[in-house]
Design an enzyme around this catalytic site. Sequence first.
Site, PDB file in Angstrom:
ATOM      1  CE  LYS A  42      29.336  33.222  38.256  1.00  8.63           C
ATOM      2  NZ  LYS A  42      29.262  34.250  37.022  1.00  8.63           N
ATOM      3  N   GLY A  43      34.413  28.426  39.326  1.00 11.99           N
ATOM      4  CA  GLY A  43      35.404  27.990  38.611  1.00 11.99           C
ATOM      5  C   GLY A  43      35.519  26.399  38.913  1.00 11.99           C
ATOM      6  CD  GLU A  98      38.114  26.926  45.211  1.00  9.05           C
ATOM      7  OE1 GLU A  98      38.059  26.952  43.963  1.00  9.05           O
ATOM      8  OE2 GLU A  98      38.298  27.990  45.802  1.00  9.05           O
ATOM      9  CG  ASP A 102      46.613  32.515  43.856  1.00 14.19           C
ATOM     10  OD1 ASP A 102      47.842  32.127  43.844  1.00 14.19           O
ATOM     11  OD2 ASP A 102      45.929  33.676  43.217  1.00 14.19           O
ATOM     12  CE  LYS A 130      48.147  30.813  39.907  1.00 11.30           C
ATOM     13  NZ  LYS A 130      47.609  32.149  39.755  1.00 11.30           N
ATOM     14  CG  PHE A 151      45.417  34.939  35.784  1.00  8.67           C
ATOM     15  CD1 PHE A 151      45.316  35.138  37.338  1.00  8.67           C
ATOM     16  CD2 PHE A 151      44.103  34.598  35.028  1.00  8.67           C
ATOM     17  CE1 PHE A 151      43.871  35.071  37.772  1.00  8.67           C
ATOM     18  CE2 PHE A 151      42.753  34.818  35.698  1.00  8.67           C
ATOM     19  CZ  PHE A 151      42.850  35.000  37.165  1.00  8.67           C
ATOM     20  CG  ASP A 158      36.443  33.917  35.794  1.00  5.58           C
ATOM     21  OD1 ASP A 158      36.990  33.352  36.731  1.00  5.58           O
ATOM     22  OD2 ASP A 158      35.946  34.949  35.757  1.00  5.58           O
ATOM     23  NE  ARG A 164      33.108  31.396  34.751  1.00  7.55           N
ATOM     24  CZ  ARG A 164      33.778  31.698  35.943  1.00  7.55           C
ATOM     25  NH1 ARG A 164      34.482  30.763  36.321  1.00  7.55           N
ATOM     26  NH2 ARG A 164      33.629  32.529  36.851  1.00  7.55           N
TER      27      ARG A 164
HETATM   28  P1  IMP Z   1      42.735  31.890  46.819  1.00 10.66           P
HETATM   29  O1  IMP Z   1      41.859  32.210  48.222  1.00 10.66           O
HETATM   30  O2  IMP Z   1      43.961  33.208  46.708  1.00 10.66           O
HETATM   31  O3  IMP Z   1      43.331  30.636  47.099  1.00 10.66           O
HETATM   32  O4  IMP Z   1      41.830  32.082  45.656  1.00 10.66           O
HETATM   33  C1  IMP Z   1      41.180  31.042  45.046  1.00 10.66           C
HETATM   34  C2  IMP Z   1      40.327  31.338  43.770  1.00 10.66           C
HETATM   35  O5  IMP Z   1      40.699  32.365  43.159  1.00 10.66           O
HETATM   36  C3  IMP Z   1      40.206  30.386  42.859  1.00 10.66           C
HETATM   37  O6  IMP Z   1      38.825  29.825  43.265  1.00 10.66           O
HETATM   38  C4  IMP Z   1      39.992  30.993  41.684  1.00 10.66           C
HETATM   39  O7  IMP Z   1      38.475  31.361  41.406  1.00 10.66           O
HETATM   40  C5  IMP Z   1      40.752  32.257  41.749  1.00 10.66           C
HETATM   41  N1  IMP Z   1      41.997  32.300  40.958  1.00 10.66           N
HETATM   42  C6  IMP Z   1      43.343  32.066  41.502  1.00 10.66           C
HETATM   43  N2  IMP Z   1      44.423  32.008  40.654  1.00 10.66           N
HETATM   44  C7  IMP Z   1      43.745  31.825  39.488  1.00 10.66           C
HETATM   45  C8  IMP Z   1      44.137  31.778  38.383  1.00 10.66           C
HETATM   46  O8  IMP Z   1      45.338  31.490  37.745  1.00 10.66           O
HETATM   47  N3  IMP Z   1      43.264  31.843  37.127  1.00 10.66           N
HETATM   48  C9  IMP Z   1      41.942  32.052  37.575  1.00 10.66           C
HETATM   49  N4  IMP Z   1      41.193  32.041  38.642  1.00 10.66           N
HETATM   50  C10 IMP Z   1      42.461  32.092  39.884  1.00 10.66           C
END
Ligand code: IMP
Length: 180
Positions: A42-43, A98, A102, A130, A151, A158, A164
């Site tokens: 959803k982000g 996206e 992260d 990040k 975070f 969220d 959000r």
């Molecule tokens: P990844 O697979 O670790 O790159 O995660 C990506 C997803 O993790 C993003 O689409 C977010 O939904 C969530 N996410 C990662 N870091 C954050 C943060 O700092 N705040 C909120 N959501 C995060």
Amino acid sequence: MLKDIERVLYTQDEIREMVHKMGKQISSDYAGLELVLVGVLKGGFIFLADLIRSISIPVSLDFISVSSYGHSTSSSGIVRIIKDIDIDVKNKHVILVEDIVDTGLTLNHLKGLFLSRQPAGVKICSAFDKPCRRQTDIAIDYKGLEVPDQFIVGYGLDYKEKYRNLPDICILKSEVYSEK
Ligand code: IMP
């Protein structure tokens, strides 16, 4: 809600400027091509809503929903498709949109999935990055603003489905997510 926020990291004005630049770049890179934006729910919903209005060429839109963190703040590495797209992307140019990259595990998985659908190409676009937490060497073709190893919430992002609706990108107080 605001009592849980440590500080504003990027204001809505700074985010707006980044989105406009990105939209302009995408419009020039994909002029004359068949482009499909795929929002990762959803982000990414607020970013995508702003980005698509900054794109001046014809573009189709679809959404995919994946499970990532659940109610935690660290990635499980397991990506489950909850809702897939409806558009056939064969021979079309896809950009996955996206909110934040992260570990990179989610987009790594999604890029592989989309490449198997014989598109003309798959690129990745993310509002926030990040980099210090990356576990894959996934390339972000359209990268927005860099964030530290904290975070963040707001602008669609969220923590446990809250925050959000904050218009800025904010750092969440660590005691909020270290609470049991
Ligand atoms: P990844 O697979 O670790 O790159 O995660 C990506 C997803 O993790 C993003 O689409 C977010 O939904 C969530 N996410 C990662 N870091 C954050 C943060 O700092 N705040 C909120 N959501 C995060």
